[in-house]
Design a protein around this motif. Sequence first.
Motif, PDB file in Angstrom:
ATOM      1  N   SER A 104      34.887  29.088  37.144  1.00 17.72           N
ATOM      2  CA  SER A 104      35.141  30.224  38.021  1.00 17.72           C
ATOM      3  C   SER A 104      33.924  30.568  38.877  1.00 17.72           C
ATOM      4  O   SER A 104      32.803  30.685  38.375  1.00 17.72           O
ATOM      5  N   THR A 105      34.171  30.754  40.171  1.00 18.18           N
ATOM      6  CA  THR A 105      33.115  31.161  41.108  1.00 18.18           C
ATOM      7  C   THR A 105      32.674  32.600  40.846  1.00 18.18           C
ATOM      8  O   THR A 105      31.613  33.019  41.306  1.00 18.18           O
ATOM      9  N   ASP A 106      33.489  33.351  40.101  1.00 17.74           N
ATOM     10  CA  ASP A 106      33.172  34.760  39.817  1.00 17.74           C
ATOM     11  C   ASP A 106      31.796  34.925  39.177  1.00 17.74           C
ATOM     12  O   ASP A 106      31.132  35.949  39.367  1.00 17.74           O
ATOM     13  N   PHE A 107      31.363  33.936  38.418  1.00 17.20           N
ATOM     14  CA  PHE A 107      30.058  34.025  37.763  1.00 17.20           C
ATOM     15  C   PHE A 107      28.917  33.921  38.769  1.00 17.20           C
ATOM     16  O   PHE A 107      27.829  34.433  38.540  1.00 17.20           O
ATOM     17  N   LEU A 108      29.159  33.245  39.873  1.00 11.44           N
ATOM     18  CA  LEU A 108      28.091  32.959  40.824  1.00 11.44           C
ATOM     19  C   LEU A 108      28.017  33.963  41.971  1.00 11.44           C
ATOM     20  O   LEU A 108      26.976  34.081  42.614  1.00 11.44           O
ATOM     21  N   ASP A 109      29.115  34.670  42.245  1.00 15.67           N
ATOM     22  CA  ASP A 109      29.092  35.627  43.360  1.00 15.67           C
ATOM     23  C   ASP A 109      29.056  37.084  42.896  1.00 15.67           C
ATOM     24  O   ASP A 109      29.208  38.002  43.688  1.00 15.67           O
ATOM     25  N   GLY A 110      28.875  37.297  41.579  1.00 21.54           N
ATOM     26  CA  GLY A 110      28.728  38.655  41.059  1.00 21.54           C
ATOM     27  C   GLY A 110      30.021  39.361  40.708  1.00 21.54           C
ATOM     28  O   GLY A 110      29.994  40.484  40.190  1.00 21.54           O
ATOM     29  N   GLN A 111      31.161  38.719  40.959  1.00 27.92           N
ATOM     30  CA  GLN A 111      32.448  39.366  40.684  1.00 27.92           C
ATOM     31  C   GLN A 111      32.672  39.572  39.187  1.00 27.92           C
ATOM     32  O   GLN A 111      33.291  40.549  38.770  1.00 27.92           O
ATOM     33  N   LYS A 135      32.730  24.085  21.948  1.00 23.41           N
ATOM     34  CA  LYS A 135      31.920  23.626  23.082  1.00 23.41           C
ATOM     35  C   LYS A 135      32.350  24.384  24.334  1.00 23.41           C
ATOM     36  O   LYS A 135      33.527  24.692  24.504  1.00 23.41           O
ATOM     37  N   VAL A 136      31.396  24.693  25.205  1.00 21.19           N
ATOM     38  CA  VAL A 136      31.682  25.327  26.489  1.00 21.19           C
ATOM     39  C   VAL A 136      31.347  24.328  27.592  1.00 21.19           C
ATOM     40  O   VAL A 136      30.191  23.935  27.747  1.00 21.19           O
ATOM     41  N   ILE A 137      32.363  23.892  28.316  1.00 22.08           N
ATOM     42  CA  ILE A 137      32.183  22.911  29.386  1.00 22.08           C
ATOM     43  C   ILE A 137      32.040  23.635  30.713  1.00 22.08           C
ATOM     44  O   ILE A 137      32.869  24.487  31.053  1.00 22.08           O
ATOM     45  N   CYS A 138      31.011  23.323  31.473  1.00 18.25           N
ATOM     46  CA  CYS A 138      30.790  23.902  32.799  1.00 18.25           C
ATOM     47  C   CYS A 138      30.835  22.789  33.841  1.00 18.25           C
ATOM     48  O   CYS A 138      30.454  21.651  33.556  1.00 18.25           O
ATOM     49  N   LEU A 143      26.223  26.783  37.103  1.00 20.16           N
ATOM     50  CA  LEU A 143      27.178  27.585  36.344  1.00 20.16           C
ATOM     51  C   LEU A 143      26.806  27.619  34.863  1.00 20.16           C
ATOM     52  O   LEU A 143      26.909  28.664  34.208  1.00 20.16           O
ATOM     53  N   LYS A 144      26.345  26.495  34.354  1.00 20.92           N
ATOM     54  CA  LYS A 144      25.936  26.417  32.957  1.00 20.92           C
ATOM     55  C   LYS A 144      24.805  27.398  32.659  1.00 20.92           C
ATOM     56  O   LYS A 144      24.862  28.152  31.677  1.00 20.92           O
ATOM     57  N   ILE A 160      27.875  19.932  30.603  1.00 21.70           N
ATOM     58  CA  ILE A 160      28.278  19.827  32.007  1.00 21.70           C
ATOM     59  C   ILE A 160      29.211  18.619  32.191  1.00 21.70           C
ATOM     60  O   ILE A 160      28.858  17.501  31.831  1.00 21.70           O
ATOM     61  N   ILE A 161      30.403  18.882  32.710  1.00 20.14           N
ATOM     62  CA  ILE A 161      31.322  17.822  33.127  1.00 20.14           C
ATOM     63  C   ILE A 161      31.790  18.188  34.532  1.00 20.14           C
ATOM     64  O   ILE A 161      32.562  19.137  34.699  1.00 20.14           O
ATOM     65  N   PRO A 162      31.346  17.493  35.558  1.00 17.57           N
ATOM     66  CA  PRO A 162      31.726  17.837  36.939  1.00 17.57           C
ATOM     67  C   PRO A 162      33.227  17.720  37.168  1.00 17.57           C
ATOM     68  O   PRO A 162      33.945  17.063  36.414  1.00 17.57           O
TER      69      PRO A 162
END
Length: 224
Positions: A104-111, A135-138, A143-144, A160-162
Amino acid sequence: KNNSIGLIYIYLFSIKKILTNLFFKILTCEKNYRNFIFYFPRVPYFKNINYKIHYFFFLIYFKKYIKRYGKPDLLHVHFSEFSIWTAYKIKQFYKIPYIITEHSTDFLDGQYEKKYPKNSKVFLNISKAFSNSKKVICVSSILKERIKKYFKLKKDLLKIIPNLSISIKFKKYKQKNSIVFVGSFEERKNPLLLLKAFKKIYKKKLKLNMVGNGPLKSKIKSFI
């Protein structure tokens, strides 16, 4: 080919879509082999209630799934909203581990911080669900780091898995120097920044394809 995969999707759609064809799907479930898609509107302004609604309906179809196909060995959850808390609760009762893919982009734009302040009950529940995942995959390193710092998670819990699959078999083509954008035309995806960058390197030798739709579509056409 050596595994059986099923899908249970509790589609909690926005109340704004109540006047669309989704209205006629409320409380209905589409079933296809191991797939269950259930429709229900989200309750506006009461996020904690939506988490409980998701778990309530998921549990109904999860029990039906188990009755037909047996208990799964692993749950794979997308996004840390609604389904993540459901997976945590399922683990408590059925002892089934779960992994999370967060993109989710929400983590990166402050939402995300706006929706779930750190002192809120929902944040605490999500944090608990993250910590108890296998496991938490980003989808990216940025994002990770953001998620690790925000929820204070252990480094070895995240991987990380793109988005791009590494198993794609590429066919050989003559080089065309083309760029492709696939996504929603909205501010958070910043397609206009891509256009400005493309303008600097264009020189009539490159090609840019933009696939998508959204509120910035007219601005994109105007810029082009």
